[in-house]
Motif scaffolding. Structure first.
Motif, PDB file in Angstrom:
ATOM      1  N   ASP A   1     -10.878 -39.637  21.789  1.00 38.38           N
ATOM      2  CA  ASP A   1     -11.287 -40.703  20.857  1.00 38.38           C
ATOM      3  C   ASP A   1     -11.748 -40.139  19.526  1.00 38.38           C
ATOM      4  N   ALA A   2     -11.358 -38.915  19.227  1.00 33.11           N
ATOM      5  CA  ALA A   2     -11.751 -38.334  17.948  1.00 33.11           C
ATOM      6  C   ALA A   2     -11.049 -39.074  16.813  1.00 33.11           C
ATOM      7  N   GLN A   3     -11.620 -38.972  15.637  1.00 33.19           N
ATOM      8  CA  GLN A   3     -11.105 -39.719  14.492  1.00 33.19           C
ATOM      9  C   GLN A   3      -9.689 -39.295  14.131  1.00 33.19           C
ATOM     10  N   ASN A   4      -9.394 -38.009  14.228  1.00 36.42           N
ATOM     11  CA  ASN A   4      -8.092 -37.495  13.821  1.00 36.42           C
ATOM     12  C   ASN A   4      -7.212 -37.116  15.011  1.00 36.42           C
ATOM     13  N   ALA A   5      -7.445 -37.764  16.149  1.00 38.29           N
ATOM     14  CA  ALA A   5      -6.667 -37.468  17.351  1.00 38.29           C
ATOM     15  C   ALA A   5      -5.420 -38.350  17.402  1.00 38.29           C
ATOM     16  N   PHE A   6      -4.398 -37.843  18.081  1.00 40.93           N
ATOM     17  CA  PHE A   6      -3.137 -38.574  18.230  1.00 40.93           C
ATOM     18  C   PHE A   6      -2.745 -38.592  19.699  1.00 40.93           C
ATOM     19  N   LYS A   7      -2.245 -39.751  20.147  1.00 39.99           N
ATOM     20  CA  LYS A   7      -1.793 -39.867  21.533  1.00 39.99           C
ATOM     21  C   LYS A   7      -0.295 -39.617  21.601  1.00 39.99           C
ATOM     22  N   VAL A   8       0.087 -38.890  22.662  1.00 37.54           N
ATOM     23  CA  VAL A   8       1.492 -38.558  22.882  1.00 37.54           C
ATOM     24  C   VAL A   8       1.907 -39.088  24.243  1.00 37.54           C
ATOM     25  N   ARG A   9       3.108 -39.670  24.292  1.00 41.26           N
ATOM     26  CA  ARG A   9       3.673 -40.143  25.562  1.00 41.26           C
ATOM     27  C   ARG A   9       5.063 -39.519  25.703  1.00 41.26           C
ATOM     28  N   ILE A  10       5.290 -38.861  26.847  1.00 41.64           N
ATOM     29  CA  ILE A  10       6.543 -38.141  27.071  1.00 41.64           C
ATOM     30  C   ILE A  10       7.248 -38.712  28.300  1.00 41.64           C
ATOM     31  N   SER A  81      -3.997 -37.383   8.252  1.00 38.48           N
ATOM     32  CA  SER A  81      -2.854 -37.528   7.343  1.00 38.48           C
ATOM     33  C   SER A  81      -2.059 -36.226   7.251  1.00 38.48           C
ATOM     34  N   GLU A  82      -2.769 -35.073   7.276  1.00 37.08           N
ATOM     35  CA  GLU A  82      -2.068 -33.790   7.220  1.00 37.08           C
ATOM     36  C   GLU A  82      -1.304 -33.522   8.512  1.00 37.08           C
ATOM     37  N   GLU A  84      -0.172 -35.803  10.590  1.00 35.63           N
ATOM     38  CA  GLU A  84       0.955 -36.737  10.624  1.00 35.63           C
ATOM     39  C   GLU A  84       2.101 -36.249   9.744  1.00 35.63           C
ATOM     40  N   ALA A  85       1.774 -35.773   8.542  1.00 35.82           N
ATOM     41  CA  ALA A  85       2.813 -35.274   7.635  1.00 35.82           C
ATOM     42  C   ALA A  85       3.511 -34.056   8.226  1.00 35.82           C
ATOM     43  N   ALA A  86       2.739 -33.167   8.872  1.00 36.06           N
ATOM     44  CA  ALA A  86       3.332 -31.972   9.473  1.00 36.06           C
ATOM     45  C   ALA A  86       4.244 -32.335  10.635  1.00 36.06           C
ATOM     46  N   ILE A  87       3.825 -33.296  11.462  1.00 33.12           N
ATOM     47  CA  ILE A  87       4.646 -33.719  12.597  1.00 33.12           C
ATOM     48  C   ILE A  87       5.930 -34.383  12.103  1.00 33.12           C
ATOM     49  N   ARG A  88       5.797 -35.261  11.105  1.00 33.01           N
ATOM     50  CA  ARG A  88       6.982 -35.953  10.574  1.00 33.01           C
ATOM     51  C   ARG A  88       7.971 -34.958   9.961  1.00 33.01           C
ATOM     52  N   MET A  89       7.443 -33.937   9.318  1.00 36.79           N
ATOM     53  CA  MET A  89       8.300 -32.947   8.658  1.00 36.79           C
ATOM     54  C   MET A  89       9.078 -32.111   9.679  1.00 36.79           C
ATOM     55  N   ASN A  90       8.484 -31.863  10.834  1.00 43.27           N
ATOM     56  CA  ASN A  90       9.084 -30.969  11.830  1.00 43.27           C
ATOM     57  C   ASN A  90       9.434 -31.702  13.123  1.00 43.27           C
ATOM     58  N   ARG A  91       9.657 -32.985  13.027  1.00 39.07           N
ATOM     59  CA  ARG A  91       9.893 -33.798  14.238  1.00 39.07           C
ATOM     60  C   ARG A  91      11.123 -33.337  15.006  1.00 39.07           C
ATOM     61  N   ASN A  92      12.188 -33.043  14.287  1.00 37.70           N
ATOM     62  CA  ASN A  92      13.416 -32.629  14.975  1.00 37.70           C
ATOM     63  C   ASN A  92      13.236 -31.305  15.723  1.00 37.70           C
ATOM     64  N   ARG A  93      12.478 -30.370  15.121  1.00 38.92           N
ATOM     65  CA  ARG A  93      12.242 -29.079  15.785  1.00 38.92           C
ATOM     66  C   ARG A  93      11.416 -29.267  17.051  1.00 38.92           C
ATOM     67  N   ILE A  94      10.442 -30.153  16.986  1.00 42.03           N
ATOM     68  CA  ILE A  94       9.591 -30.408  18.164  1.00 42.03           C
ATOM     69  C   ILE A  94      10.418 -31.072  19.266  1.00 42.03           C
ATOM     70  N   ASN A  95      11.222 -32.067  18.891  1.00 39.66           N
ATOM     71  CA  ASN A  95      12.063 -32.744  19.883  1.00 39.66           C
ATOM     72  C   ASN A  95      13.027 -31.761  20.541  1.00 39.66           C
ATOM     73  N   LYS A 109       0.849 -42.968  17.006  1.00 38.98           N
ATOM     74  CA  LYS A 109       0.358 -43.377  15.690  1.00 38.98           C
ATOM     75  C   LYS A 109       1.179 -42.784  14.545  1.00 38.98           C
ATOM     76  N   ILE A 110       2.251 -42.068  14.895  1.00 37.02           N
ATOM     77  CA  ILE A 110       3.099 -41.445  13.869  1.00 37.02           C
ATOM     78  C   ILE A 110       4.476 -42.079  13.956  1.00 37.02           C
ATOM     79  N   THR A 111       4.868 -42.754  12.908  1.00 41.01           N
ATOM     80  CA  THR A 111       6.180 -43.404  12.904  1.00 41.01           C
ATOM     81  C   THR A 111       7.278 -42.347  12.823  1.00 41.01           C
ATOM     82  N   SER A 112       8.355 -42.634  13.539  1.00 42.23           N
ATOM     83  CA  SER A 112       9.475 -41.689  13.537  1.00 42.23           C
ATOM     84  C   SER A 112      10.228 -41.777  12.220  1.00 42.23           C
ATOM     85  N   THR A 113      10.736 -40.659  11.803  1.00 41.51           N
ATOM     86  CA  THR A 113      11.498 -40.615  10.550  1.00 41.51           C
ATOM     87  C   THR A 113      12.978 -40.575  10.868  1.00 41.51           C
TER      88      THR A 113
END
Length: 202
Positions: A1-10, A81-82, A84-95, A109-113
């Motif tokens: 529940d941290a302010q800058n936390a993100f939930k992931v579902r796989i 915000s940082e 989210e921007a890093a994840i969006r920039m490298n989304r394909n590499r992570i996938n 909480k991060i929209t797909s690009t």
């Protein structure tokens, strides 16, 4: 529940079916490494380490929260915000690292690009120009070939007509075919020829 936390579902089973792999500590380590890689690539700094990525509330159906801490302070979290921007920039590499897609590896909480459209190596206008040019050339070739064939056919018909005219004409007299007389050579009637010989003077 941290302010800058993100939930992931796989959804590994949904994505890979019978080839699905188990989510274990090694996969968690890879996820942390990929997030650290994304942060380092985004900020062009080497301060983010794997230890700065923290996971919590990991469930068996593979969902969890993660947060990235600041290396300089090691307590406060990196602004969302940082991350989210890093994840969006490298989304394909992570996938690609997990053999998944945006639908099976979800950052809630991060929209797909959308991936950039693939541009063909050959410009579209050049392809259209080539097709039109080919059609024009094919039309010209067709007209030339058909013209040559018509010319040959016409010559052949005129030759046949001349050959027919050269043949002896046959006329019909009272429905009986008669050969045309050759006026220059004349024509001898056999009946009268016999009579002339019989009454020839001595």
């Amino acid at each position: 529940d941290a302010q800058n936390a993100f939930k992931v579902r796989i959804s590994i089973k949904t994505a890979l079916g019978d080839n699905a792999y188990a989510w274990d500590a090694n996969e968690e380590y890879l996820f942390k490494a990929m997030v650290a890689f994304a942060m380092r690539r985004y900020s062009s700094k080497s301060t983010t380490q794997i230890s700065n990525v923290l996971l919590c509330n990991v469930t068996d159906r593979v969902s969890f929260w993660f947060v990235v801490t600041d290396s300089s302070k090691n307590v406060s979290t990196v602004p969302g915000s940082e991350v989210e921007a890093a994840i969006r920039m490298n989304r394909n590499r992570i996938n690609s690292a997990f053999l998944l897609s945006d639908k099976t590896l979800q950052f809630l909480k991060i929209t797909s690009t959308l991936s950039p459209p693939v541009e063909p190596s050959t410009p579209v206008w050049l392809i259209v120009f080539g097709v039109v040019l080919c059609l024009i050339v094919a039309g010209i070739v067709f007209l030339i070939v058909s013209g040559i064939q018509k010319h040959k056919k016409k010559n052949k018909e005129s030759t046949e007509r001349e050959n027919l005219e050269e043949k002896v004409e046959v006329t019909l007299e009272n429905g009986i075919p008669c050969e045309a007389l050759d006026l220059k050579a004349g024509h001898i009637n056999g009946v009268f020829a016999a009579d002339d010989e019989r009454f020839t003077s001595l």
